[in-house]
Design a protein around this motif. Structure first.
Motif, PDB file in Angstrom:
ATOM      1  N   GLU A 116     -22.913  -4.759 -33.985  1.00 57.81           N
ATOM      2  CA  GLU A 116     -23.417  -3.231 -33.727  1.00 57.81           C
ATOM      3  C   GLU A 116     -22.355  -3.429 -31.663  1.00 57.81           C
ATOM      4  OE1 GLU A 116     -26.216  -1.337 -34.435  1.00 57.81           O
ATOM      5  OE2 GLU A 116     -27.167  -2.545 -35.965  1.00 57.81           O
ATOM      6  N   TRP A 133     -24.556  -0.192 -26.973  1.00 60.84           N
ATOM      7  CA  TRP A 133     -24.907   1.301 -26.833  1.00 60.84           C
ATOM      8  C   TRP A 133     -26.057   0.878 -25.438  1.00 60.84           C
ATOM      9  CZ3 TRP A 133     -22.547   4.925 -29.363  1.00 60.84           C
ATOM     10  CH2 TRP A 133     -22.075   5.021 -30.616  1.00 60.84           C
ATOM     11  N   GLU A 178     -30.286   1.639 -34.860  1.00 59.69           N
ATOM     12  CA  GLU A 178     -30.777   2.545 -35.409  1.00 59.69           C
ATOM     13  C   GLU A 178     -31.822   2.362 -36.478  1.00 59.69           C
ATOM     14  OE1 GLU A 178     -26.310   4.096 -37.709  1.00 59.69           O
ATOM     15  OE2 GLU A 178     -27.784   3.345 -38.725  1.00 59.69           O
ATOM     16  N   THR A 187     -28.963  10.834 -25.152  1.00 62.28           N
ATOM     17  CA  THR A 187     -27.756   9.958 -25.676  1.00 62.28           C
ATOM     18  C   THR A 187     -27.354   9.063 -24.721  1.00 62.28           C
ATOM     19  OG1 THR A 187     -27.024  12.500 -26.090  1.00 62.28           O
ATOM     20  CG2 THR A 187     -25.419  11.001 -25.903  1.00 62.28           C
ATOM     21  N   LEU A 244     -19.540   0.321 -37.508  1.00 62.09           N
ATOM     22  CA  LEU A 244     -19.888   1.599 -36.871  1.00 62.09           C
ATOM     23  C   LEU A 244     -18.485   1.440 -37.690  1.00 62.09           C
ATOM     24  CD1 LEU A 244     -20.789   3.964 -37.567  1.00 62.09           C
ATOM     25  CD2 LEU A 244     -21.800   3.412 -34.915  1.00 62.09           C
ATOM     26  N   GLY A 301     -17.971   6.807 -28.539  1.00 60.90           N
ATOM     27  CA  GLY A 301     -18.564   7.514 -29.178  1.00 60.90           C
ATOM     28  C   GLY A 301     -19.680   7.586 -29.060  1.00 60.90           C
ATOM     29  N   ARG A 302     -20.426   8.238 -29.599  1.00 58.03           N
ATOM     30  CA  ARG A 302     -22.276   8.405 -28.735  1.00 58.03           C
ATOM     31  C   ARG A 302     -23.284   9.111 -29.851  1.00 58.03           C
ATOM     32  NH1 ARG A 302     -22.078  14.936 -26.456  1.00 58.03           N
ATOM     33  NH2 ARG A 302     -21.233  16.133 -28.279  1.00 58.03           N
ATOM     34  N   ARG A 303     -24.177   8.442 -29.355  1.00 56.04           N
ATOM     35  CA  ARG A 303     -25.522   8.748 -30.152  1.00 56.04           C
ATOM     36  C   ARG A 303     -26.115   9.312 -29.581  1.00 56.04           C
ATOM     37  NH1 ARG A 303     -27.538   2.967 -32.196  1.00 56.04           N
ATOM     38  NH2 ARG A 303     -28.770   2.507 -30.401  1.00 56.04           N
ATOM     39  N   ASN A 341     -25.079   9.946 -34.698  1.00 53.23           N
ATOM     40  CA  ASN A 341     -23.886   8.759 -33.877  1.00 53.23           C
ATOM     41  C   ASN A 341     -22.405   9.856 -34.124  1.00 53.23           C
ATOM     42  OD1 ASN A 341     -24.404   6.306 -33.972  1.00 53.23           O
ATOM     43  ND2 ASN A 341     -25.292   6.341 -35.446  1.00 53.23           N
ATOM     44  N   GLU A 342     -21.772  10.453 -32.930  1.00 52.41           N
ATOM     45  CA  GLU A 342     -20.103  11.218 -33.701  1.00 52.41           C
ATOM     46  C   GLU A 342     -18.925  10.257 -32.324  1.00 52.41           C
ATOM     47  OE1 GLU A 342     -22.182  15.590 -32.718  1.00 52.41           O
ATOM     48  OE2 GLU A 342     -21.961  14.385 -30.789  1.00 52.41           O
TER      49      GLU A 342
END
Length: 191
Positions: A11, A14, A67, A135, A146, A163-165, A178-179
């Motif tokens: 992971e 984040w 997640e 975010t 990912l 990325g961001r989520r 998630n982007e």
């Protein structure tokens, strides 16, 4: 290898903006990461060609460890996992992975299972029952699952992706988007 150690290996780290070192983020990606509006709308505006959403996968699955934690899901609980690419002239600019716990898909929210190749953003930003939560951002590297999902069709495979989520709430129930910004997205100037 223990379960928790395995999860830390696969992971990304984040974090919120207050903990992220902005100097690490490539300047051209920063405006994409920080934007709080509809990413779909922004990609459409930046794409001078043909925009479309390509549905890669939609099925019931187990969320990644972080997640599930963010969605407050119990171990083994399933979510609808939807993976898409946002394309400009058939070139992928964004990989998106959405997780919707089964408990969220009640009432009018069941329509989220029927999106197909329609953009999720059109629903998220037009329904007053859907609220945007916090975010987080991350640098994704090849060792992250990912990253692997987002870069499966990329040639050459980049050294890293950003990325961001974002956690959204539909009538008080969570869903996670998630982007991941892919190398061919146009780099924007910071303001």
């Amino acid at each position: 290898m223990s379960g928790s150690r395995d999860n830390t290996v696969v992971e990304p780290n984040w974090s919120g903006w207050n903990r992220q070192r902005l100097t690490q983020v490539p300047a051209g990606v920063l405006p994409w990461l920080r934007d709080e509006g509809s990413l779909t709308r922004r990609v459409v505006a930046a794409c001078s060609g043909r925009f479309r959403v390509r549905l890669l996968r939609q099925a019931w699955g187990t969320p990644f460890y972080s997640e599930a934690q963010l969605l407050r899901m119990r171990r083994g609980e399933m979510a609808l996992v939807r993976e898409v690419e946002l394309l400009c002239d058939e070139v992928p600019w964004v990989f998106a992975r959405t997780l919707i716990p089964a408990s969220t898909l009640r009432g009018a929210a069941r329509r989220l299972t029927l999106l197909g190749d329609k953009p999720l953003g059109a629903v998220l930003f037009s329904d007053s029952r859907i609220k945007r939560g916090r975010t987080q951002v991350a640098r994704l590297q090849p060792r992250h699952r990912l990253f692997s999902a987002a870069s499966v069709d990329l040639q050459p495979v980049p050294d890293e992706l950003w990325g961001r989520r974002t956690l959204f709430h539909v009538s008080g129930r969570p869903l996670l988007v998630n982007e991941i910004f892919l190398p061919r997205i146009p780099m924007e100037k910071t303001s």
